[in-house]
Design a protein around this motif. Sequence first.
Motif, PDB file in Angstrom:
ATOM      1  N   SER A  90      54.909  22.629  63.195  1.00 47.73           N
ATOM      2  CA  SER A  90      54.167  22.766  64.432  1.00 47.73           C
ATOM      3  C   SER A  90      52.746  21.724  64.486  1.00 47.73           C
ATOM      4  O   SER A  90      52.671  21.521  65.715  1.00 47.73           O
ATOM      5  CB  SER A  90      53.832  23.756  64.885  1.00 47.73           C
ATOM      6  N   ILE A  91      52.169  21.324  63.545  1.00 50.20           N
ATOM      7  CA  ILE A  91      51.369  20.395  63.576  1.00 50.20           C
ATOM      8  C   ILE A  91      51.907  19.244  62.647  1.00 50.20           C
ATOM      9  O   ILE A  91      52.258  19.215  61.713  1.00 50.20           O
ATOM     10  CB  ILE A  91      50.091  21.035  62.805  1.00 50.20           C
ATOM     11  N   ALA A  92      51.574  18.146  63.277  1.00 43.28           N
ATOM     12  CA  ALA A  92      52.159  16.883  62.811  1.00 43.28           C
ATOM     13  C   ALA A  92      51.235  16.168  61.695  1.00 43.28           C
ATOM     14  O   ALA A  92      49.865  16.393  61.717  1.00 43.28           O
ATOM     15  CB  ALA A  92      52.026  15.671  63.908  1.00 43.28           C
ATOM     16  N   LYS A  93      51.941  15.588  60.639  1.00 41.77           N
ATOM     17  CA  LYS A  93      51.099  14.713  59.717  1.00 41.77           C
ATOM     18  C   LYS A  93      50.455  13.605  60.526  1.00 41.77           C
ATOM     19  O   LYS A  93      51.097  12.679  61.219  1.00 41.77           O
ATOM     20  CB  LYS A  93      51.891  14.296  58.628  1.00 41.77           C
ATOM     21  N   CYS A  94      49.231  13.256  60.258  1.00 42.34           N
ATOM     22  CA  CYS A  94      48.790  12.086  60.854  1.00 42.34           C
ATOM     23  C   CYS A  94      48.181  11.121  59.894  1.00 42.34           C
ATOM     24  O   CYS A  94      47.535  11.332  59.238  1.00 42.34           O
ATOM     25  CB  CYS A  94      47.398  12.496  61.883  1.00 42.34           C
TER      26      CYS A  94
END
Length: 302
Positions: A85-89
């Motif tokens: 749900s949280i992207a790798k940036c």
Amino acid sequence: MNFDLQFGAHVLKAKMSGQPIVALETTVVTHGMDYPHNIDTALAMEQAVRDAGACPASLGIVDGQPVIGMSEEQLRAFAKSPRGSIAKCSRRDFPALIGLGKSGSLTVAGTMILAAAASIDVFATGGIGGVHRGHPFDVSADLLELGKTPVTVVCAGAKSILDLPLTMEVLETQGVPVIGFGCKNLPAFYTRDSSIAVPHSVANVDEAASILTAWRKLLGNNGMLFTVPVPEDAALTNDEMEKVIDTAIKAADADGVHGAAVTPYVLGKVVELTNGRSLNANIALLINNAKTAGEIAVRATQ
């Protein structure tokens, strides 16, 4: 990149007082480990930096806002978020995440970029990315970022699931100083010695701080690596890890896993195949690297 940065109160206080600051990444929280190991490890890394006399700054993007020094509440929200749900940036992802108001955990490359923007030049992580085994065209953005962003990264070498000789070749091409901390060979993340020589080594914090000071004075555009072996009591053997990694990589290929999904998939498979001992090694090296980074940063200000 020109960021609108939000600083945690503890980081602003450190900046005003001249206290050294150590950046910490957040992919370990959202992608590297499951709850509660992820939050426990992130908080333990922050405490290790504090115990060394420096200020920890966990970096991430929260609802489109780049944050330098996430709060414990923010870290816990990351830790409890559903996987994926949280992207790798990394470098390529900043415009989309910021523009669309999304949250992102930072890779090594992403952390280096935000740290440099915040004038923080020491960063502790687990292991950097590299060249993938069997896929030499798949080169981590971490290596390229090290060639153009002036941040010193304290790590346990490159992740041992990678092609370490090719990774060292790319680092050389990018002009990245690789310094062994208490070792003359590159550590291999879960294991202490890859048998690949590093070009330079130091025996202690004083020598490491002298190199950091010289690197700062040179005002170069490239990063630098201090490679620290995993603590001996948590290390795995080379023979065991080679077998485990080979099995994990073959499983990833069979399941059609590619790109950014490869590393978390393989690391998860490694934990499974080692009955959790690789997780213990990962936690130990992360905390040790944070402690070492804090000590080097503090000594370099004295």
